[in-house]
Design an enzyme around this catalytic site. Sequence first.
Site, PDB file in Angstrom:
ATOM      1  N   GLU A  74       0.849  -1.191   0.000  1.00  0.00           N
ATOM      2  CA  GLU A  74       0.000   0.000   0.000  1.00  0.00           C
ATOM      3  C   GLU A  74       0.889   1.247   0.000  1.00  0.00           C
ATOM      4  O   GLU A  74       1.913   1.285   0.679  1.00  0.00           O
ATOM      5  CB  GLU A  74      -0.883  -0.003   1.269  1.00  0.00           C
ATOM      6  CG  GLU A  74      -1.842   1.175   1.335  1.00  0.00           C
ATOM      7  CD  GLU A  74      -2.687   1.204   2.611  1.00  0.00           C
ATOM      8  OE1 GLU A  74      -2.230   0.699   3.654  1.00  0.00           O
ATOM      9  OE2 GLU A  74      -3.806   1.749   2.552  1.00  0.00           O
ATOM     10  N   LYS A  88      -9.717   1.764  -2.592  1.00  0.00           N
ATOM     11  CA  LYS A  88      -9.975   1.269  -1.223  1.00  0.00           C
ATOM     12  C   LYS A  88     -11.416   1.579  -0.803  1.00  0.00           C
ATOM     13  O   LYS A  88     -11.850   2.740  -0.854  1.00  0.00           O
ATOM     14  CB  LYS A  88      -8.972   1.935  -0.272  1.00  0.00           C
ATOM     15  CG  LYS A  88      -8.982   1.421   1.150  1.00  0.00           C
ATOM     16  CD  LYS A  88      -7.818   2.067   1.909  1.00  0.00           C
ATOM     17  CE  LYS A  88      -7.583   1.494   3.278  1.00  0.00           C
ATOM     18  NZ  LYS A  88      -6.358   2.035   3.893  1.00  0.00           N
ATOM     19  N   CYS A 102      -5.552  -2.896   2.638  1.00  0.00           N
ATOM     20  CA  CYS A 102      -5.324  -2.733   4.073  1.00  0.00           C
ATOM     21  C   CYS A 102      -6.585  -2.854   4.932  1.00  0.00           C
ATOM     22  O   CYS A 102      -7.049  -3.965   5.174  1.00  0.00           O
ATOM     23  CB  CYS A 102      -4.582  -1.422   4.330  1.00  0.00           C
ATOM     24  SG  CYS A 102      -3.688  -1.480   5.903  1.00  0.00           S
TER      25      CYS A 102
HETATM   26  N1  LIG Z   1      -3.609   1.709   5.976  1.00  0.00           N
HETATM   27  C1  LIG Z   1      -4.514   1.104   6.685  1.00  0.00           C
HETATM   28  O1  LIG Z   1      -5.631   0.886   6.269  1.00  0.00           O
HETATM   29  C2  LIG Z   1      -4.080   0.665   8.051  1.00  0.00           C
HETATM   30  C3  LIG Z   1      -5.030  -0.312   8.694  1.00  0.00           C
HETATM   31  C4  LIG Z   1      -4.608  -0.682  10.053  1.00  0.00           C
HETATM   32  O2  LIG Z   1      -3.526  -0.390  10.510  1.00  0.00           O
HETATM   33  C5  LIG Z   1      -5.567  -1.434  10.862  1.00  0.00           C
HETATM   34  O3  LIG Z   1      -5.262  -1.677  12.033  1.00  0.00           O
HETATM   35  O4  LIG Z   1      -6.631  -1.801  10.360  1.00  0.00           O
END
Ligand SMILES: NC(=O)CCC(=O)C(=O)O
Length: 329
Positions: free
Chosen positions: A93, A165, A206
């Site tokens: 990412e 996303k 993510c």
């Molecule tokens: N960049 C993100 O979406 C981080 C997501 C994350 O750290 C989580 O705990 O969920």
Amino acid sequence: MAATPIKLAGAGAFAAALAVAVSRPRAVGRLVRTLVARAAGAPVYAPLPPPQKVKVAVCQLHVTADKEENLQTARRAIENAAAQGAKLVVLPEMWNCPYSNDSFPTYAEDIEGGASGSVAMLSAAAAAAGVTLVAGSIPERCGERLYNTCCVFNSRGELLAKHRKVHLFDIDIPGKITFKESLTLSPGPGPTVVDTEAGRLGIGICYDIRFPELAQLYAARGCQVLIYPGAFNMTTGPVHWELLAKARAVDNQIFVITCSPARNPASSYQAWGHSTVVGPFAEILATTGHEPDTIVADMDYAQLAERRANMPLRQQKRHDLYELLDKTA
Ligand SMILES: NC(=O)CCC(=O)C(=O)O
């Protein structure tokens, strides 16, 4: 005179269809849903390609504030992955910029306009290496909006798909971590399923990994692998990163790949790292620590059928009690 046999054949066919409908209600339900989706212009996916083996390389990149340097790092990693025999390459990412709301607008690129330096490099690198490239994510500018966007290229360097996303990372754990992607980014419109030379892929970015329904929807659409470029942090990473990848894998009896940036002490956001490939029995096929690294794993898609035959969760689901509702099909 000619009408009688036609009428009889029609009646016979109707009776046969009725018999099938009564004996196989789920198959008929699927057929009806497919026809409705087709009539509505929604994409209808071909059956699973035959079982195949795919070597994947997951590139945990060192990301800095220097965009040119990040592009060169990514290009070298793609070349290096291909040299190790990988046919599918995954990047992290936000690999072309620091993970921060200050950086997203500054580093954002217009992907559709074709002027994007990152996309041009990715396309050329995928073609030169002859790999399917799930190119992590970069900040995308589209009109007034910014997105956290993953581009997928085929081995000729053609852009096959873009995933924006869907679930933005907005959390507040006082004294630990507060981040609000929605200050700068907009959420994407929906799920992304891509048919590639390396199989049918379901893409998430993510925080998307925290939502089991998205993964279930991908599995229901016949994906063989779920791929999540991600940058978890030092609070949630140690407890949730591997757990979530294994959970999505075991729930759906599917391969799961996570790909993080390496931890950079100079960065305001400390990424957890630990990029990982998980098999459909939730077994770790490859993983790493927090340093820059490329990990390689062999995925055998025959294992999907095997695991699902050994433990037929899909058939054992109580559809009379609950059901996944795919509002985008
Ligand atoms: N960049 C993100 O979406 C981080 C997501 C994350 O750290 C989580 O705990 O969920």
